[in-house]
Design a protein around this motif. Structure first.
Motif, PDB file in Angstrom:
ATOM      1  N   PRO A  43     -16.158 -41.696 -14.421  1.00 35.03           N
ATOM      2  CA  PRO A  43     -15.393 -40.559 -14.948  1.00 35.03           C
ATOM      3  C   PRO A  43     -14.604 -39.863 -13.842  1.00 35.03           C
ATOM      4  O   PRO A  43     -14.946 -39.969 -12.669  1.00 35.03           O
ATOM      5  CB  PRO A  43     -16.477 -39.650 -15.509  1.00 35.03           C
ATOM      6  CG  PRO A  43     -17.709 -40.002 -14.748  1.00 35.03           C
ATOM      7  CD  PRO A  43     -17.610 -41.453 -14.414  1.00 35.03           C
ATOM      8  N   LYS A  44     -13.558 -39.174 -14.227  1.00 36.95           N
ATOM      9  CA  LYS A  44     -12.687 -38.515 -13.257  1.00 36.95           C
ATOM     10  C   LYS A  44     -13.298 -37.175 -12.856  1.00 36.95           C
ATOM     11  O   LYS A  44     -13.550 -36.342 -13.697  1.00 36.95           O
ATOM     12  CB  LYS A  44     -11.295 -38.334 -13.861  1.00 36.95           C
ATOM     13  CG  LYS A  44     -10.711 -39.687 -14.271  1.00 36.95           C
ATOM     14  CD  LYS A  44      -9.231 -39.676 -14.415  1.00 36.95           C
ATOM     15  CE  LYS A  44      -8.724 -41.077 -14.766  1.00 36.95           C
ATOM     16  NZ  LYS A  44      -8.924 -42.061 -13.728  1.00 36.95           N
ATOM     17  N   ASN A  45     -13.552 -37.014 -11.554  1.00 39.19           N
ATOM     18  CA  ASN A  45     -14.236 -35.792 -11.123  1.00 39.19           C
ATOM     19  C   ASN A  45     -13.639 -35.160  -9.865  1.00 39.19           C
ATOM     20  O   ASN A  45     -14.158 -34.158  -9.381  1.00 39.19           O
ATOM     21  CB  ASN A  45     -15.734 -36.056 -10.914  1.00 39.19           C
ATOM     22  CG  ASN A  45     -15.995 -37.324 -10.134  1.00 39.19           C
ATOM     23  OD1 ASN A  45     -15.119 -37.794  -9.403  1.00 39.19           O
ATOM     24  ND2 ASN A  45     -17.172 -37.896 -10.291  1.00 39.19           N
ATOM     25  N   LEU A  46     -12.570 -35.720  -9.328  1.00 39.73           N
ATOM     26  CA  LEU A  46     -11.994 -35.130  -8.117  1.00 39.73           C
ATOM     27  C   LEU A  46     -11.410 -33.744  -8.379  1.00 39.73           C
ATOM     28  O   LEU A  46     -11.493 -32.857  -7.534  1.00 39.73           O
ATOM     29  CB  LEU A  46     -10.901 -36.040  -7.537  1.00 39.73           C
ATOM     30  CG  LEU A  46     -11.353 -37.286  -6.778  1.00 39.73           C
ATOM     31  CD1 LEU A  46     -10.148 -38.021  -6.216  1.00 39.73           C
ATOM     32  CD2 LEU A  46     -12.329 -36.958  -5.656  1.00 39.73           C
ATOM     33  N   ALA A  47     -10.831 -33.553  -9.568  1.00 43.22           N
ATOM     34  CA  ALA A  47     -10.183 -32.264  -9.870  1.00 43.22           C
ATOM     35  C   ALA A  47     -11.197 -31.128  -9.897  1.00 43.22           C
ATOM     36  O   ALA A  47     -10.883 -29.992  -9.515  1.00 43.22           O
ATOM     37  CB  ALA A  47      -9.443 -32.342 -11.198  1.00 43.22           C
ATOM     38  N   THR A  48     -12.432 -31.411 -10.322  1.00 47.45           N
ATOM     39  CA  THR A  48     -13.448 -30.355 -10.345  1.00 47.45           C
ATOM     40  C   THR A  48     -14.064 -30.159  -8.957  1.00 47.45           C
ATOM     41  O   THR A  48     -14.519 -29.075  -8.627  1.00 47.45           O
ATOM     42  CB  THR A  48     -14.561 -30.693 -11.355  1.00 47.45           C
ATOM     43  OG1 THR A  48     -15.080 -31.990 -11.067  1.00 47.45           O
ATOM     44  CG2 THR A  48     -14.041 -30.676 -12.774  1.00 47.45           C
TER      45      THR A  48
END
Length: 341
Positions: free
Chosen positions: A248-253
């Motif tokens: 899942p995409k989690n870099l933004a958080t």
């Protein structure tokens, strides 16, 4: 007919989605239940091309959860993917994309040696990882978003984290051959593969993540995010473009800092609404239009009647294949997501 094999991001996510989709018997169950749950077709999809052509597909929920890998339930994880593939084939789906961890599990655990699932002999030409389209879209995101942030590719240093993987190596080949990127930093765990990639490209510096990040104007993250990895945004350049190509995409958080711009990598936007409900469930901002590029690859292959495992195996993605899927992508109305956080 095209197919998409997907999975949810966590046990908690799976329970909430089961409730939303009308499977209350799944909603209160723990990981043991999900380890034994069979694959399900949970969505029928209709897509209209920019050319006016219409196709239909099915979304197959594999019931795999990332916690299965975290808790060493490898047999359960591999069984999920193989069973979902057999389920898609049994239902007459011509070309199916392996989304998220599905292709990674297939490749890392050498599932090609499993050719028989109960009474079904798997026909691998019916499946694609979707990695060629994903790599193409990430490269187009680099090319189109960097200038908007004031980053000149001809002077830029690009770090590719996961450089020796299927997508990462394709991104490196494209950036080397098709752009004037000044410097490539190659990051991966396997030093032997890194040296082979460096030799193939004839350029690129092999670095650790800690060394590379402060030097990079652009970071392409296509590796899995190991637990415990923390990125200190104050050490990054400003501006810095970070393309999160993982799932899942989690870099933004993880990274919120002025001058550091995070873009969801490998996501496309379609020019027309898609008739489905599944992208709302996986938290796309505009679920009728946005989807994973790997899923779009199976749609493109269906539009073009290319019933073949277009993306398959490690490091088989060529520039010619990226061009071919890229041309089909534009023709049928897909474009890279360009909105940064």
């Amino acid at each position: 007919m095209f197919g998409l094999i997907g999975h949810l991001t966590s046990l908690e996510h799976a329970q909430s989605v089961a409730r939303e989709l009308g499977y209350p018997e799944y909603a209160d169950q723990g990981l043991d239940f999900w380890c034994s749950a069979p694959p399900q077709i949970v969505d029928t999809i209709k897509v209209t091309s920019a050319t006016g052509q219409q196709i239909e597909g099915r979304y197959v929920e594999s019931c795999f959860l990332p916690e299965m890998l975290a808790t060493r339930r490898i047999k359960a994880a591999t069984r999920k993917i193989i069973n979902a593939m057999a389920h898609a084939q049994k239902h007459g789906i011509d070309i199916t994309a392996l989304g998220g961890f599905s292709s990674i599990i297939f490749e890392n655990f050498n599932l090609e040696q499993i050719q028989q699932v109960r009474n079904i002999k798997l026909e691998f030409e019916r499946f694609t990882t979707g990695n060629t389209h994903t790599a193409y879209i990430i490269c187009r995101q680099v090319e189109q978003v960097a200038p908007k942030l004031g980053i000149d590719l001809a002077k830029a240093t690009v770090a590719v984290c996961g450089a020796t993987g299927d997508i990462g190596s394709a991104v490196c080949r494209w950036l080397d051959a098709r752009t004037d990127v000044a410097e490539l930093l190659l990051i991966a765990r396997n030093q032997e593969r890194l040296q082979a990639l460096q030799g193939e490209l004839g350029r690129g510096k092999i670095m650790s993540l800690e060394e590379a990040l402060p030097q990079a104007d652009i970071v392409v993250w296509v590796a899995s995010m190991p637990k415990g990895v923390e990125i200190d945004p104050t050490t990054l350049k400003q501006p810095c473009l970070m393309i999160d190509g993982g799932y899942p995409k989690n870099l933004a958080t993880m990274i919120k800092h002025p001058g550091v711009h995070v873009l969801n990598g490998g996501i496309v936007e379609h020019s027309l609404d898609i008739d489905w409900k599944i992208m709302k469930i996986v938290n796309m901002d505009v679920p009728a239009r946005q989807l994973f590029a790997c899923f779009a690859e199976s749609m493109l292959l269906e539009f073009e009647k290319l019933y073949t495992n277009f993306s398959w195996g490690r490091n088989q993605i060529t520039l010619d294949k990226m061009d071919l899927i890229g041309q089909a992508s534009i023709k049928h109305g897909f474009q890279p997501l360009l909105t940064v956080a």
